[in-house]
Every structure is written in structure tokens, then in C-alpha cells.
Motif scaffolding. Structure first.
Motif, PDB file in Angstrom:
ATOM      1  N   LEU A 172     -80.886 -68.235  13.143  1.00  0.00           N
ATOM      2  CA  LEU A 172     -81.761 -69.104  12.347  1.00  0.00           C
ATOM      3  C   LEU A 172     -83.166 -68.528  12.273  1.00  0.00           C
ATOM      4  CD1 LEU A 172     -80.630 -72.599  13.657  1.00  0.00           C
ATOM      5  CD2 LEU A 172     -79.799 -71.297  11.698  1.00  0.00           C
ATOM      6  N   VAL A 211     -81.027 -76.459   8.097  1.00  0.00           N
ATOM      7  CA  VAL A 211     -79.753 -76.269   8.788  1.00  0.00           C
ATOM      8  C   VAL A 211     -78.993 -77.590   8.793  1.00  0.00           C
ATOM      9  CG1 VAL A 211     -78.691 -75.579  10.984  1.00  0.00           C
ATOM     10  CG2 VAL A 211     -80.928 -74.689  10.345  1.00  0.00           C
ATOM     11  N   SER A 253     -81.464 -76.111  16.934  1.00  0.00           N
ATOM     12  CA  SER A 253     -81.779 -75.567  15.605  1.00  0.00           C
ATOM     13  C   SER A 253     -83.210 -75.925  15.221  1.00  0.00           C
ATOM     14  CB  SER A 253     -80.848 -76.147  14.540  1.00  0.00           C
ATOM     15  OG  SER A 253     -79.524 -75.784  14.788  1.00  0.00           O
ATOM     16  N   VAL A 307     -86.033 -73.323  13.767  1.00  0.00           N
ATOM     17  CA  VAL A 307     -86.550 -73.297  12.382  1.00  0.00           C
ATOM     18  C   VAL A 307     -88.000 -73.769  12.302  1.00  0.00           C
ATOM     19  CG1 VAL A 307     -84.252 -73.570  11.368  1.00  0.00           C
ATOM     20  CG2 VAL A 307     -85.663 -75.603  11.745  1.00  0.00           C
TER      21      VAL A 307
END
Ligand code: SAM
Length: 285
Positions: free
Chosen positions: A77, A83, A97, A101
Motif C-alpha cells: 500500500l 483500500v 491499511s 495509506v
């Protein structure tokens, strides 16, 4: 009328509602409410993550971890990406995640089980995550518009879906052209029949519903995905493997024909703001 698909959804939902409630009630190991045999513990769950990731998570997110791999280890990522985690459970992969990000990106979790969504929201609050959003729904009908997601991840969920071709179609639909999927899932050796898969474990226990390697690859190609690869990481039952599944939506993707008609890429999905959010928070830790 109750269909076979409704029955599968209800069995799976009940199983994971029980696991979520066990964690919320302080049961030390959620996998106790999940795996069929003592020996299966260790093949699923939070132990499959790097120590640094485990330390960054609320304890309940780790205890609720029921995956068979670590999709973040392959999804690579980047800052600013959007996502989507299919079957987000207690939220472990959404929270990890969200950290990767950063504040300019967003991590969505989709799950059909209220008890899991409640646990995920509590974990997100405890983690101070603000660039996350949890949606209620089935992965066979993702409540997001077409071509809006950079990366689809999932951890041990697609095998549980009642309609796998629909899930693969939906992954291709929501990804932006050039977007990618990096999914962990249980996959069966190609020579195992559905009956032989069912002898090795239950449907709700992530075994009986697994696709074979060849079925997975053909299913992804049928919905127009390219660069499809499947890589076994460890055996979870005789002839059944945890595997990493990767694929990319090509820039010139054409929506697959469904029942003789070609579906418009943006068909039937609400605009992003009208998805079915259970809740969201807004900034990240
Ligand atoms: C094995 S757990 C995995 C949870 C999470 N990915 C993890 O790694 O801990 C399966 C999760 O998928 C959800 N699920 C199963 N089938 C689903 C479906 N068809 N649509 C939406 N969620 C589903 C369950 O409610 C449960 O939270």
C-alpha cells in the motif's frame, strides 16, 4: 423462500457473530470460538502478522483476527490510496491499511455481521484511526461505486461467500482501471472434489467452500482481471492451503457479460457518499 445462499450466509454470520461476542466478552482467544480443532490454532489469526504491526493494534483487534494470512504483506500500500477490505471482521487489516495509506488515503471495511462491525468500530476508536469507514453489506454486492478503489484486500473470506463469481465480478467492478487485489484465502488442490473439500472441514470454518487454484484463476480471468497469480503459503488441512491471490484490473477493462448482457461499469451502485456506512471516523493516528 430461503435459498441455499441464504442458508450459507446465515451459518457464516452466526459463526462470526459468536466469535465477535467472545472477543467483546474478553475470551482470551477468539480462535477458540472459530477453529474446529486445537491443532488448527496458529494456522489462523494474529500470529501471522509482523511484531511491529501487532504492537500497533488494540488487543481486541488482534484477538479477533481470524485470517489465514497477511494480505498487507503483499498489497504494498502507498500513501493516499483507497483500500477496501472484504469481510473486515474485527478490523485488523483496515487499521493496518489506514496507517499505511495515511491521512490522504482511506481504508474501507465491509462485513455483513453486526457484531463484527461493532467490534471493528470500537477497535478503530481505540486505535485513534480516523481515515477508516466500516460498511455493512455482503461482498457479493459491494455497496460502493464502480472504479473507486485502488486496492482490494481480504483475509480468509472469499471462501465463505455463497456466490463466488459475484464476488470476483464485484472486485473487478469497484477497482479503478490499473487497480490491484492482494488477497489471502484458503484454496484447494485442483484434484480435490467439493465433497473431498467438505470432508476436511466445515464451510463456516473456511475449508469446505474453498475454490481450487484452477477455479480461482479461471474465475478472475472470466471477470477480466489480468496478471493473476496464486501462491500457497502454508497448508491448513490435507490438500488445502492458505494462499496469496494477486490480480490487476487492466486499463482497458471491459465489464463481463452477466446473463447475456454486458453490465455498465457504474451500474447499480450508490455514489460513494450514499454507501451504507455503519460509521466512520475522520483522521488517523
Ligand atoms: C474468517 S473471518 C475473517 C475476518 C478478518 N478478515 C480477519 O482477518 O480477521 C470472516 C469474516 O467475513 C465476514 N463475512 C463472511 N462472509 C461474508 C459475506 N458474504 N459478506 C460480507 N461479510 C462476510 C464474517 O462476518 C467475518 O467477519
Amino acid at each position: 423462500m430461503t435459498t441455499d445462499q441464504d442458508r450459507i450466509h446465515e451459518d457464516v454470520r452466526a459463526r462470526y457473530a459468536g466469535a465477535a461476542l467472545a472477543v467483546a466478552a474478553g475470551t482470551p482467544d477468539a480462535s477458540a470460538a472459530f477453529v474446529d480443532e486445537e491443532a488448527e490454532r496458529g494456522l489462523f489469526g494474529g500470529g501471522l502478522y509482523e511484531a511491529a504491526d501487532r504492537e500497533a493494534l488494540p488487543e481486541a483487534a488482534l484477538l479477533a483476527s481470524l485470517g489465514c494470512g497477511n494480505p498487507l504483506a503483499v498489497a504494498e500500500l502507498r500513501e493516499g490510496e483507497r483500500v477496501l477490505d472484504l469481510g473486515s471482521g474485527g478490523g485488523i487489516d483496515v487499521l493496518l491499511s489506514a496507517r499505511r495509506v495515511g491521512p490522504t488515503g482511506r481504508a474501507y471495511g465491509l462485513d455483513m455481521t453486526d457484531e463484527m462491525l461493532a467490534l471493528a468500530l470500537k477497535n478503530a476508536e481505540e486505535a485513534g484511526a480516523s481515515n477508516v469507514e466500516f460498511l455493512k453489506g455482503r461482498i457479493e454486492e459491494i455497496p460502493l461505486p464502480a472504479s473507486t478503489i485502488d486496492v482490494v484486500i481480504s483475509n480468509c473470506v472469499i471462501n465463505l461467500a455463497a456466490d463466488k463469481p459475484a464476488v470476483l465480478r464485484e472486485i473487478a467492478r469497484v477497482l479503478r482501471p490499473g487497480g490491484r487485489m492482494g488477497v489471502s484465502d484458503v484454496v484447494a488442490r485442483d484434484d480435490l472434489s467439493p465433497a473431498e473439500r467438505a470432508e476436511r472441514g466445515s464451510y463456516a470454518g473456511c475449508i469446505a467452500g474453498a475454490l481450487s487454484f484452477a477455479e480461482y484463476e479461471a474465475g478472475l480471468r472470466a471477470v477480466g482481471m489480468t496478471g493473476v497469480s496464486l501462491e500457497a503459503t502454508h497448508e491448513v488441512a490435507d490438500g488445502m492451503y492458505a494462499a496469496i491471490v494477486r490480480a490487476t484490473k487492466p486499463l482497458d477493462w471491459v465489464a463481463p457479460a452477466v446473463g447475456g448482457t454486458t453490465r455498465a461499469p457504474e451500474a447499480d451502485a450508490p455514489p460513494m457518499g450514499r454507501a451504507l456506512p455503519v460509521a466512520s471516523t475522520s483522521c488517523c493516528g
